[in-house]
Write a protein that holds these residues in place. Structure first.
Motif, PDB file in Angstrom:
ATOM      1  N   ASN A  75      12.681  11.672  -3.451  1.00  0.00           N
ATOM      2  CA  ASN A  75      11.521  11.007  -2.863  1.00  0.00           C
ATOM      3  C   ASN A  75      11.915  10.493  -1.478  1.00  0.00           C
ATOM      4  O   ASN A  75      13.000   9.935  -1.300  1.00  0.00           O
ATOM      5  CB  ASN A  75      11.075   9.826  -3.720  1.00  0.00           C
ATOM      6  N   HIS A  95       2.385  13.872  -2.858  1.00  0.00           N
ATOM      7  CA  HIS A  95       3.503  14.745  -3.205  1.00  0.00           C
ATOM      8  C   HIS A  95       3.637  15.920  -2.242  1.00  0.00           C
ATOM      9  O   HIS A  95       2.647  16.451  -1.736  1.00  0.00           O
ATOM     10  CB  HIS A  95       3.358  15.263  -4.638  1.00  0.00           C
ATOM     11  N   VAL A 135       5.201   7.500   1.510  1.00  0.00           N
ATOM     12  CA  VAL A 135       6.120   8.206   0.628  1.00  0.00           C
ATOM     13  C   VAL A 135       5.724   9.671   0.523  1.00  0.00           C
ATOM     14  O   VAL A 135       4.541  10.008   0.361  1.00  0.00           O
ATOM     15  CB  VAL A 135       6.192   7.563  -0.776  1.00  0.00           C
ATOM     16  N   LEU A 137       6.453  12.171  -2.006  1.00  0.00           N
ATOM     17  CA  LEU A 137       6.995  12.261  -3.368  1.00  0.00           C
ATOM     18  C   LEU A 137       7.537  13.659  -3.637  1.00  0.00           C
ATOM     19  O   LEU A 137       6.910  14.657  -3.263  1.00  0.00           O
ATOM     20  CB  LEU A 137       5.915  11.910  -4.378  1.00  0.00           C
ATOM     21  N   CYS A 138       8.681  13.724  -4.297  1.00  0.00           N
ATOM     22  CA  CYS A 138       9.373  14.996  -4.431  1.00  0.00           C
ATOM     23  C   CYS A 138       8.617  16.005  -5.291  1.00  0.00           C
ATOM     24  O   CYS A 138       8.711  17.207  -5.059  1.00  0.00           O
ATOM     25  CB  CYS A 138      10.791  14.784  -4.951  1.00  0.00           C
ATOM     26  N   GLY A 151       8.470  12.686  -9.303  1.00  0.00           N
ATOM     27  CA  GLY A 151       8.651  11.754  -8.197  1.00  0.00           C
ATOM     28  C   GLY A 151       8.107  10.373  -8.490  1.00  0.00           C
ATOM     29  O   GLY A 151       8.844   9.382  -8.511  1.00  0.00           O
ATOM     30  N   SER A 152       6.814  10.278  -8.735  1.00  0.00           N
ATOM     31  CA  SER A 152       6.204   8.970  -8.989  1.00  0.00           C
ATOM     32  C   SER A 152       6.678   8.400 -10.312  1.00  0.00           C
ATOM     33  O   SER A 152       6.829   7.182 -10.466  1.00  0.00           O
ATOM     34  CB  SER A 152       4.680   9.081  -8.979  1.00  0.00           C
ATOM     35  N   ASP A 373      -0.573  11.099  -8.606  1.00  0.00           N
ATOM     36  CA  ASP A 373       0.548  10.162  -8.657  1.00  0.00           C
ATOM     37  C   ASP A 373       0.084   8.716  -8.796  1.00  0.00           C
ATOM     38  O   ASP A 373       0.802   7.887  -9.371  1.00  0.00           O
ATOM     39  CB  ASP A 373       1.413  10.319  -7.410  1.00  0.00           C
TER      40      ASP A 373
END
Length: 429
Positions: A75, A95, A135, A137-138, A151-152, A373
């Motif tokens: 992330n 994301h 962010v 997110l990954c 991620g989240s 997310d």
């Protein structure tokens, strides 16, 4: 000097042109980080394209004066420190991963919008009172490995490194190995779980056609539906297509087909907001002259009410078992995703409505039929979502599109909301 409200139409138009340029430029730069060379965007977790995209976002964060930091899952956070650094941060974003051959707006728009909003706020108003963060997110989609919201979920403490042990992608690459190859999961970055988030706001394309149909530029999300995802394996017996009489067959594909039909018919009978989908079907041995011995398929079920979601899933798993038994088939039904419906925060929804009112932007309240997310992060902090229209309601497709002005209107509302949450004393104290 505070936010000038109301803006004149000329001031608003000039700001919208600036936001259009900023958000579309970043979306274009990230969309080239894609595998396969097809018309859509394919950016799966912990691939070369994924890492290129995160690095491009990190470079943009640094360029506009944010502090770029990763956590140990990948992330990525762009931080604009506030005067009251001890207070929980206000975070926006979405994301960076995509589905296979998806669109360039899903997920990435929320990241680009957050960066465009923070760039404007920083240049115009300077340092906020409360820290603001964007962010990237990954992962959210579950497209490469059989886990979603990595991620989240990691930030919320709902996912851990123990959860990914033994997971592999379709080519047999392990989750842990792919993560390490990108430099994460090695303890080089801070732990992902956080307790210092004051609120989370996610801006996203609608992924449906309601806003476009009603001619509205913004949707304020009241709730996000819950989801269940299953892998279903039906085992029969492969045999010769010409010499095996029909009554003697243990045809796994015929059994699976009957189950899929049952699922659809019951979902139609029960009606909205329930939806049930079989999105993937694999058959073995998958040749023309052999009775199929094995069929595997996925089931995705969604509803905004947890009791009805649970009841439908209980019904179909029992119905599938009975259908298999009556055909002499064996069945394994494995649930691998369970996300409860999530209500969005009332105060944040009110703040979004107020921001829309100040900007003269009409909106409507709505339920999100797609998972996001914000659903996961609502478990640890107040969370909210806002939508912009998606042309034709198309998403997860190369045809996904939102006009530059439509994108900018969403960023404008987000910027006004972040100003309210990060710069005004009554929200930052």
């Amino acid at each position: 000097m505070g936010w000038n409200a109301p803006m004149t139409e000329q001031e608003k138009d000039e700001l919208l042109k600036r936001l259009e340029s900023s958000v579309t430029a970043l979306l274009d730069s990230v969309s080239v980080c894609s595998a396969g060379g097809g018309p859509g965007v394919t950016r799966l977790l912990y691939t070369k394209e994924w890492l290129e995209a995160q690095r491009a976002v990190a470079a943009k964060m640094t360029e506009i004066g944010l502090i770029a930091e990763y956590d140990d899952t990948g992330n990525l956070f762009g931080i604009l420190p506030g005067e009251h650094s001890q207070q929980p941060s206000v975070i926006t974003g979405s994301h960076i991963d995509t589905v296979v051959d998806g669109g360039k707006y899903d997920g990435a728009y929320g990241i680009a919008a957050g960066l465009a909003a923070l760039e404007y706020l920083k240049e115009t108003y300077g340092r906020p009172k409360r820290s603001l963060e964007v962010v990237s997110l990954c992962e959210e989609e579950g497209s490469r490995f059989p886990i979603a919201y990595w991620g989240s979920g990691s930030i919320a403490g709902e996912r851990s490194f123990e959860d990914i042990q033994g997971l592999t992608d379709g080519e047999g690459v392990s989750f842990a190995a792919a993560m390490r190859e990108c430099g994460f999961g090695l303890g080089r970055h801070r732990e992902p779980a956080r307790k210092n988030i004051g609120s989370f706001v996610e801006l996203h394309i609608e992924q449906g056609g309601v806003l476009e149909y009603e001619g509205l530029p913004v949707g304020v999300v009241d709730a996000i539906v819950g989801q269940r995802r299953f892998n279903v394996t039906v085992n029969g017996k492969a045999n010769h297509a010409g010499t095996t009489p029909m009554p003697m067959r243990r045809d796994a594909l015929e059994g699976a087909g009957a189950m899929i039909t049952m699922l659809r018919e019951e979902a139609i009978r029960l009606g909205a907001p329930l939806v049930a989908t079989v999105g993937r079907l694999q058959v073995s041995p998958n040749v023309p002259n052999v009775v199929p011995g094995k069929a595997e398929f996925t089931v995705d079920v969604r509803h905004s009410e947890p009791e009805r979601l649970e009841a439908f899933c209980s019904w179909f798993t029992e119905a599938f078992r009975q259908a298999a038994e009556s055909r002499g088939l064996e069945i394994v039904c494995l649930e691998w995703l369970r996300e409860e419906p999530a209500l969005m925060d009332e105060k944040l929804k009110g703040d979004i409505a107020a921001a829309c009112g100040e900007m003269g932007i009409p909106f409507r309240r709505m339920v999100s039929g797609a998972g996001h997310d914000a659903q996961m992060l609502s478990r640890i902090c107040p969370a909210a979502m806002l939508f912009v229209p998606s042309r034709g309601g198309v998403s997860h497709s190369p045809e996904e599109y939102t006009s530059p002005r439509g994108l900018a209107l969403g960023v404008l509302v987000l910027a006004r909301l972040l100003y309210r949450l990060g710069y005004e004393e009554d929200h930052a104290s």
